[in-house]
Design a protein around this motif. Structure first.
Motif, PDB file in Angstrom:
ATOM      1  N   THR A  74      -9.618  45.688 -12.395  1.00 30.00           N
ATOM      2  CA  THR A  74      -8.621  44.828 -13.048  1.00 30.00           C
ATOM      3  C   THR A  74      -8.422  45.327 -14.467  1.00 30.00           C
ATOM      4  O   THR A  74      -9.322  45.924 -15.051  1.00 30.00           O
ATOM      5  CB  THR A  74      -9.105  43.375 -13.158  1.00 30.00           C
ATOM      6  OG1 THR A  74     -10.269  43.344 -13.993  1.00 30.00           O
ATOM      7  CG2 THR A  74      -9.428  42.763 -11.817  1.00 30.00           C
ATOM      8  N   LEU A  75      -7.252  45.074 -15.010  1.00 31.43           N
ATOM      9  CA  LEU A  75      -7.028  45.350 -16.428  1.00 31.43           C
ATOM     10  C   LEU A  75      -6.530  44.107 -17.164  1.00 31.43           C
ATOM     11  O   LEU A  75      -6.707  43.979 -18.355  1.00 31.43           O
ATOM     12  CB  LEU A  75      -6.014  46.487 -16.602  1.00 31.43           C
ATOM     13  CG  LEU A  75      -6.548  47.908 -16.387  1.00 31.43           C
ATOM     14  CD1 LEU A  75      -5.390  48.896 -16.348  1.00 31.43           C
ATOM     15  CD2 LEU A  75      -7.535  48.294 -17.487  1.00 31.43           C
ATOM     16  N   CYS A  76      -5.873  43.217 -16.434  1.00 34.77           N
ATOM     17  CA  CYS A  76      -5.287  42.075 -17.149  1.00 34.77           C
ATOM     18  C   CYS A  76      -6.061  40.783 -16.882  1.00 34.77           C
ATOM     19  O   CYS A  76      -5.678  39.724 -17.353  1.00 34.77           O
ATOM     20  CB  CYS A  76      -3.813  41.910 -16.809  1.00 34.77           C
ATOM     21  SG  CYS A  76      -3.459  41.327 -15.148  1.00 34.77           S
ATOM     22  N   HIS A  77      -7.167  40.896 -16.126  1.00 33.65           N
ATOM     23  CA  HIS A  77      -7.891  39.684 -15.747  1.00 33.65           C
ATOM     24  C   HIS A  77      -9.049  39.391 -16.712  1.00 33.65           C
ATOM     25  O   HIS A  77      -9.696  40.301 -17.218  1.00 33.65           O
ATOM     26  CB  HIS A  77      -8.448  39.856 -14.329  1.00 33.65           C
ATOM     27  CG  HIS A  77      -9.210  38.669 -13.852  1.00 33.65           C
ATOM     28  ND1 HIS A  77      -8.572  37.526 -13.417  1.00 33.65           N
ATOM     29  CD2 HIS A  77     -10.538  38.426 -13.770  1.00 33.65           C
ATOM     30  CE1 HIS A  77      -9.485  36.637 -13.076  1.00 33.65           C
ATOM     31  NE2 HIS A  77     -10.692  37.153 -13.284  1.00 33.65           N
ATOM     32  N   GLY A 105      -1.611  38.309 -13.651  1.00 32.26           N
ATOM     33  CA  GLY A 105      -1.053  39.126 -12.572  1.00 32.26           C
ATOM     34  C   GLY A 105      -0.064  40.165 -13.025  1.00 32.26           C
ATOM     35  O   GLY A 105       0.964  40.367 -12.384  1.00 32.26           O
ATOM     36  N   SER A 106      -0.319  40.860 -14.112  1.00 33.56           N
ATOM     37  CA  SER A 106       0.675  41.818 -14.579  1.00 33.56           C
ATOM     38  C   SER A 106       0.286  43.272 -14.339  1.00 33.56           C
ATOM     39  O   SER A 106       1.137  44.115 -14.172  1.00 33.56           O
ATOM     40  CB  SER A 106       0.972  41.601 -16.063  1.00 33.56           C
ATOM     41  OG  SER A 106      -0.024  42.215 -16.852  1.00 33.56           O
ATOM     42  N   CYS A 107      -1.012  43.588 -14.304  1.00 29.98           N
ATOM     43  CA  CYS A 107      -1.367  45.009 -14.210  1.00 29.98           C
ATOM     44  C   CYS A 107      -1.272  45.511 -12.765  1.00 29.98           C
ATOM     45  O   CYS A 107      -1.087  46.691 -12.539  1.00 29.98           O
ATOM     46  CB  CYS A 107      -2.747  45.269 -14.790  1.00 29.98           C
ATOM     47  SG  CYS A 107      -4.117  44.747 -13.726  1.00 29.98           S
ATOM     48  N   ARG A 108      -1.409  44.631 -11.814  1.00 30.01           N
ATOM     49  CA  ARG A 108      -1.262  44.918 -10.386  1.00 30.01           C
ATOM     50  C   ARG A 108      -2.325  45.871  -9.853  1.00 30.01           C
ATOM     51  O   ARG A 108      -2.206  46.361  -8.725  1.00 30.01           O
ATOM     52  CB  ARG A 108       0.141  45.480 -10.050  1.00 30.01           C
ATOM     53  CG  ARG A 108       1.314  44.839 -10.767  1.00 30.01           C
ATOM     54  CD  ARG A 108       1.401  43.357 -10.644  1.00 30.01           C
ATOM     55  NE  ARG A 108       1.943  42.859  -9.394  1.00 30.01           N
ATOM     56  CZ  ARG A 108       2.022  41.573  -9.093  1.00 30.01           C
ATOM     57  NH1 ARG A 108       1.617  40.661  -9.955  1.00 30.01           N
ATOM     58  NH2 ARG A 108       2.492  41.176  -7.937  1.00 30.01           N
ATOM     59  N   LEU A 109      -3.309  46.177 -10.657  1.00 26.12           N
ATOM     60  CA  LEU A 109      -4.348  47.098 -10.228  1.00 26.12           C
ATOM     61  C   LEU A 109      -5.231  46.468  -9.159  1.00 26.12           C
ATOM     62  O   LEU A 109      -5.837  47.153  -8.349  1.00 26.12           O
ATOM     63  CB  LEU A 109      -5.202  47.458 -11.451  1.00 26.12           C
ATOM     64  CG  LEU A 109      -5.825  48.830 -11.466  1.00 26.12           C
ATOM     65  CD1 LEU A 109      -4.767  49.911 -11.346  1.00 26.12           C
ATOM     66  CD2 LEU A 109      -6.610  49.019 -12.757  1.00 26.12           C
ATOM     67  N   CYS A 110      -5.304  45.151  -9.190  1.00 30.81           N
ATOM     68  CA  CYS A 110      -6.197  44.453  -8.263  1.00 30.81           C
ATOM     69  C   CYS A 110      -5.524  44.222  -6.908  1.00 30.81           C
ATOM     70  O   CYS A 110      -6.008  43.444  -6.102  1.00 30.81           O
ATOM     71  CB  CYS A 110      -6.628  43.122  -8.861  1.00 30.81           C
ATOM     72  SG  CYS A 110      -5.279  41.932  -8.977  1.00 30.81           S
ATOM     73  N   VAL A 157      -1.717  40.613  -5.008  1.00 30.21           N
ATOM     74  CA  VAL A 157      -2.667  40.835  -6.103  1.00 30.21           C
ATOM     75  C   VAL A 157      -3.784  39.801  -5.976  1.00 30.21           C
ATOM     76  O   VAL A 157      -3.548  38.595  -5.892  1.00 30.21           O
ATOM     77  CB  VAL A 157      -2.029  40.824  -7.513  1.00 30.21           C
ATOM     78  CG1 VAL A 157      -1.102  42.003  -7.705  1.00 30.21           C
ATOM     79  CG2 VAL A 157      -1.336  39.544  -7.802  1.00 30.21           C
ATOM     80  N   CYS A 184      -6.017  38.700  -7.951  1.00 36.80           N
ATOM     81  CA  CYS A 184      -6.392  37.794  -9.035  1.00 36.80           C
ATOM     82  C   CYS A 184      -5.649  36.466  -8.970  1.00 36.80           C
ATOM     83  O   CYS A 184      -5.997  35.531  -9.684  1.00 36.80           O
ATOM     84  CB  CYS A 184      -6.189  38.451 -10.397  1.00 36.80           C
ATOM     85  SG  CYS A 184      -4.472  38.824 -10.774  1.00 36.80           S
TER      86      CYS A 184
HETATM   87  S1  FES Z   1      -6.053  41.845 -12.548  1.00 38.42           S
HETATM   88 FE1  FES Z   1      -4.127  42.510 -13.274  1.00 38.42          FE
HETATM   89  S2  FES Z   1      -2.846  41.935 -11.685  1.00 38.42           S
HETATM   90 FE2  FES Z   1      -4.704  41.189 -11.028  1.00 38.42          FE
END
Ligand code: FES
Ligand SMILES: Cc1cc2nc3c(=O)[nH]c(=O)nc-3n(C[C@H](O)[C@H](O)[C@H](O)COP(=O)(O)O)c2cc1C
Ligand code: SF4
Ligand code: SF4
Ligand code: SF4
Lengths: 639, 200
Positions: free
Chosen positions: B34-37, B45-50, B64, B66
């Motif tokens: 995760t990057l935005c969590h 829910g913006s980085c979409r890495l998860c 996503v 998160c």
């Molecule tokens: S942690 Fe960034 S979108 Fe889920």
């Protein structure tokens, strides 16, 4: 206005309105939609008023300012009832003759009639004109015959009788069931079945529910929702009240974009009039059902049309989409169950309740019932708003209604579905337009924008153009959309400049997959469509740009050159005089040539070179022939 | 609160109702990047890495984790080839902005992301919103926020609030995955509220 307390009182009111109007009294309807406003319908209206007064006809002939008639390109449009004689592209100066000849003497003013392009015959009536003849205007038709500011006009054509019927004869479940059986699919984008959405809201345990009209209409070039809301606001309201009754909502919103002032004005007035008549508010038509509507003006950002962003904006916050895996119909506005439907979707509801689901499903196709309003623009003879039964082949829309491609050019593609829709090539023109058919073909119905493109259009540039629009419109919240589109735009721009490299298509495909699969909202998820659909059908154009530095449509400026064929140039000097860049040299009897370094590629030389010489050529992907040595530049006499 | 049982990467996992898939996975020791969590903050829910794959009633979908709520009988896969591809490309997009950020470098290593795939544009903020949300949700100060929209979006300190609050807090600084926040602050500090003024 007297408040109406029962369906019977509504019926009595309707009879009174009709009794007031002699059916064969002439009525002049004049389109006063936004487009006709822009081309001077106000002056025409004023001239009609003055002229009727002058000729002593003011109380024998009625003038009615209506909503959009759809054939916006030919506005201002005036139709004289009861014969439905149509005149197009009027000016105030035409009015005295119209009143004199048509209204008084029943004759036609030939020069103002529509001329059939095939036969050359003047056509007088709407139902003879090809543009209208092939349409089926069940939703949009009344737009041209009623004054949107008059609730009497709407009631006179049977308005609010679906509401009266539902409230007096049907339970909310029956209304819901009718809409479900009609298989009414959302006209604003995804085509989700309205009845199923409504059912989710109805069944949600929360007792407070909302219904919302999405009149944001962010699609550039599309204006059917505006025209419908402007021209027939009561139809949308009646649909909304029926929806509220079906799901058990007592509060509703019309979310209209700020840039649609006439729509805001007309729907606000419509709400007020409906309240006065007791069709909105407490105890509607004595049924015990109460419902209120508010108008909310949105600042037009494309993404605000997306359902979660719209609801966030309605709640008074920045209109950014939010991640949601619980549907809005269960948890939407203020976390309450909310039905959000498009303007056109709502406007279909009264027709379904009035005429029944069976009537509705007989129109259109198996999986796409009813009609759809399209906004056809681009390289097409008749631009405007058209309503056709679903399933009509694209070809019929383009040729029978749209009148084909002007200037003898070939059709290349039709782009459907708005900025994130797709381009369908010529060979797919027989595709019936329905939700699923378009999606399968890699495009979509979207809100119904349709852009016709001719052979001069470069499909790579088209993809670049739409991706640019979407990049500008991205809210920037999530990365596949914000960064992915930015990079897609950079790569597409490079390709159009002739700087494409090996691997570019793979990058674009990677970014498309990531946006489709991982973006937060529909904007990002559908944003790759313009690229993917053009790649699917016009891959050769991408390859020509990347591998051969060639733009097959001769459209991308960085990849084309203008060249004067020395064998054809007669040294007439026209191109030299007109070239704004002074890039052309030559003289009397001296063959002209273009200095490629000075040329700005405006194409003026090609335009002005007389057809009989045809000496200027646009070329791409091949070297420009070298200039002639001075001693060979004298024009030789030709046989 | 009742428990739901789901399957993550073939492993049976139990999680409280209302938990997210990310929380369930973390609880079971299954890593999802995760990057935005941040546990203390509302999911964004913006980085979409998860992004993970969920399967429900035979339908597969990328979601996503998160924000996606757990559900009884849900099957989750956190590392399919498609997911690897999504994460790799997302990281490549980020690396165009902050190629040297340690957190991104480590993830790039793991997912085989090429930091040079896209032309560099060194605007170091990756819009994870951690600073903005931390200041708003935890500190309730709103000293830093996003301005503009879309590709022009950037973070900005609100000068008068920042002058009053930030020098004694700086709690958001370590959250920033690229250290850009600190740089932005120093810049703003230098221009807008020289140190003497602050402490006066
Ligand atoms: S942690 Fe960034 S979108 Fe889920
Ligand atoms: C970026 C974006 C913009 C949208 N804009 C509109 C719009 O302007 N009008 C509209 O009715 N629906 C729009 N939609 C679709 C809505 O999200 C929603 O699906 C629709 O309003 C639901 O109504 P319907 O089921 O009657 O079509 C948009 C969707 C996206 C993703
Ligand atoms: S997909 Fe685009 S518009 Fe939608 S939330 Fe993400 S950045 Fe915003
Ligand atoms: S394309 Fe325009 S600038 Fe170039 S030679 Fe022709 S007229 Fe001149
Ligand atoms: S400055 Fe850092 S913490 Fe703040 S949004 Fe940008 S990357 Fe995230």
């Amino acid at each position: 206005m007297e408040r109406l307390h029962s369906p019977a009182e509504l019926e009595a009111f309707r009879k009174a309105v009709l009794a007031d109007r002699a059916p064969d009294q002439p009525c002049i309807t004049l389109c006063a939609g936004s487009a006709c406003h822009a081309c001077g319908c106000n002056d025409v209206a004023e001239a009609v008023r003055v002229e009727l007064a002058k000729q002593g006809l003011a109380d024998r002939v009625h003038l009615r300012l209506t909503g959009c008639h759809g054939f916006c390109e030919r506005g201002p449009i005036l139709v004289i009832q009861p014969e439905s004689v149509c005149y197009f592209q009027l000016t105030a100066a035409d009015v005295p003759e119209i009143i004199e000849k048509t209204v008084k003497a029943g004759e036609r003013v030939e020069r103002l009639l529509y001329v059939d392009p095939d036969s050359g015959d003047p056509l007088a009536r709407e139902d003879e004109i090809p543009f209208y003849k092939h349409q089926q205007r069940i939703v949009f038709g009344s737009n041209g015959s009623i004054d949107p500011k008059s609730i009497e006009d709407y009631v006179a054509i049977g308005g609010y009788s679906a509401l009266a019927k539902a409230l007096s004869e049907m339970t909310p479940e029956q209304v819901l069931d009718e809409v479900k059986r009609a298989n009414l699919r959302g006209r604003g984008g995804g085509g989700f079945p309205a009845g199923i959405k409504w059912e989710g809201t109805r069944n949600a345990p929360d007792p407070v529910k909302y219904v919302v009209v999405n009149a944001d209409e962010g699609d550039p070039g599309a204006y059917m929702d505006r025209s419908l809301l402007e021209g027939n606001p009561h139809a949308v309201l009646e649909g909304l009240i029926l929806g509220a009754y079906a799901v058990g909502a007592h509060e509703g919103y019309v979310y209209v974009r700020q840039e649609y002032p006439l729509a805001v004005e007309n729907v606000t007035l419509a709400i007020q009039k409906a309240e006065e008549l007791g069709l909105l508010g407490d105890d509607i038509l004595g049924s015990g059902f109460s419902f209120r509507v508010k108008v909310h003006r949105g600042a037009g950002a494309f993404v605000c049309g997306e359902s979660t962003a719209l609801m966030t904006a309605l709640e008074g916050r920045v209109g950014e989409p939010r991640p949601k895996y619980i549907r809005s119909n269960v948890r939407g506005l203020w976390n309450r169950p909310t039905v959000l439907n498009n303007v056109e979707t709502w406007a279909n509801v009264p027709l379904i309740i009035q005429n029944g689901a069976d009537w509705f499903t007989r129109i259109g196709t198996e999986t796409s019932s009813g009609t759809k309003i399209f906004s056809i623009v681009g390289k097409i003879t008749n631009t405007g708003l058209v309503e056709v039964p679903m399933g009509m082949p694209l070809r019929d829309i383009v040729y029978k209604i749209g009148g084909g491609i002007p200037g003898g050019k070939r059709l290349k593609a039709v782009q459907t579905g708005g900025p994130s829709g797709g381009c369908l090539p010529e060979h797919m023109l027989d595709l019936p337009v329905g939700f699923d058919e378009l999606t399968q073909a890699g495009s979509m119905m979207g809100s119904g924008g349709m852009i016709v493109m001719d052979e001069d259009t470069c499909m790579v540039d088209v993809a670049r153009y739409f991706i640019e629009f979407l990049t500008d419109e991205s809210c920037g919240k999530c990365v596949p959309c914000r960064e992915g589109l930015r990079q897609m735009l950079a790569v597409l721009t490079r390709i159009c400049r002739g700087e494409g490299r090996d691997g570019d298509l793979e990058i674009l495909e990677d970014l498309s997959v990531v946006a489709k699969e991982a973006a937060l909202c529909g904007l990002g998820k559908s944003a790759p469509n313009p690229f993917l659909s053009t790649l699917r059908y016009f891959r050769d154009e991408y390859e020509a740009h990347i591998r051969e530095n060639r733009c097959p449509a001769l459209s991308c400026k960085d990849l084309i050159a203008f060249h004067i064929d020395p064998d054809r140039c007669r040294a007439c000097g026209r191109c030299r005089r007109k070239c704004p860049a002074e890039a052309i040299s030559g003289a009397k009897n001296v063959i002209h040539q273009i200095d490629q370094d000075l040329c700005t590629k405006c194409g003026t030389c090609l335009e002005v070179c007389p057809d009989r010489f045809g000496a200027v050529r646009k070329i791409s992907g091949e070297p420009v022939p070298p200039p002639l040595p001075e001693d060979q530049r004298t024009v030789r006499a030709r046989g | 609160m009742s428990e739901v049982r789901l399957q993550i990467d073939g492993q049976e996992v139990a999680a409280p109702e209302g938990a997210t898939v990310l929380e369930a996975a973390q609880g079971a020791g299954i890593p999802i990047p995760t990057l935005c969590h941040h546990e203390k903050l509302e999911p964004f829910g913006s980085c979409r890495l998860c992004t993970v794959e969920v399967e429900r009633g035979g339908r597969k979908q990328h979601v996503v984790s998160c924000v996606y709520p757990v559900a009884e009988g849900l099957t989750v896969r956190t590392r399919t080839p498609e997911i690897e591809r999504i994460r790799r490309v997302i990281l490549e997009l980020y690396l165009a902005h902050a190629p040297e950020a340690p957190r991104l470098k480590a993830l790039a290593e793991e997912y085989g992301a090429d930091k040079d795939r896209f032309d560099k544009e060194s605007s170091f903020c990756i819009h994870c919103g951690l600073c903005v949300r931390y200041c708003a949700e935890v500190k309730k100060k709103h000293a830093v926020g996003f301005i503009n929209r879309g590709t022009k979006k950037e973070i900005a300190f609100v000068p008068d609030i920042a002058a009053r609050e930030c020098w004694k807090c700086k709690e958001c600084f370590p959250l920033c995955p690229t250290s850009w926040l600190q740089a932005a602050y120093v810049l703003v500090e230098g221009i807008l509220f020289p140190r003497e003024e602050q402490q006066a």
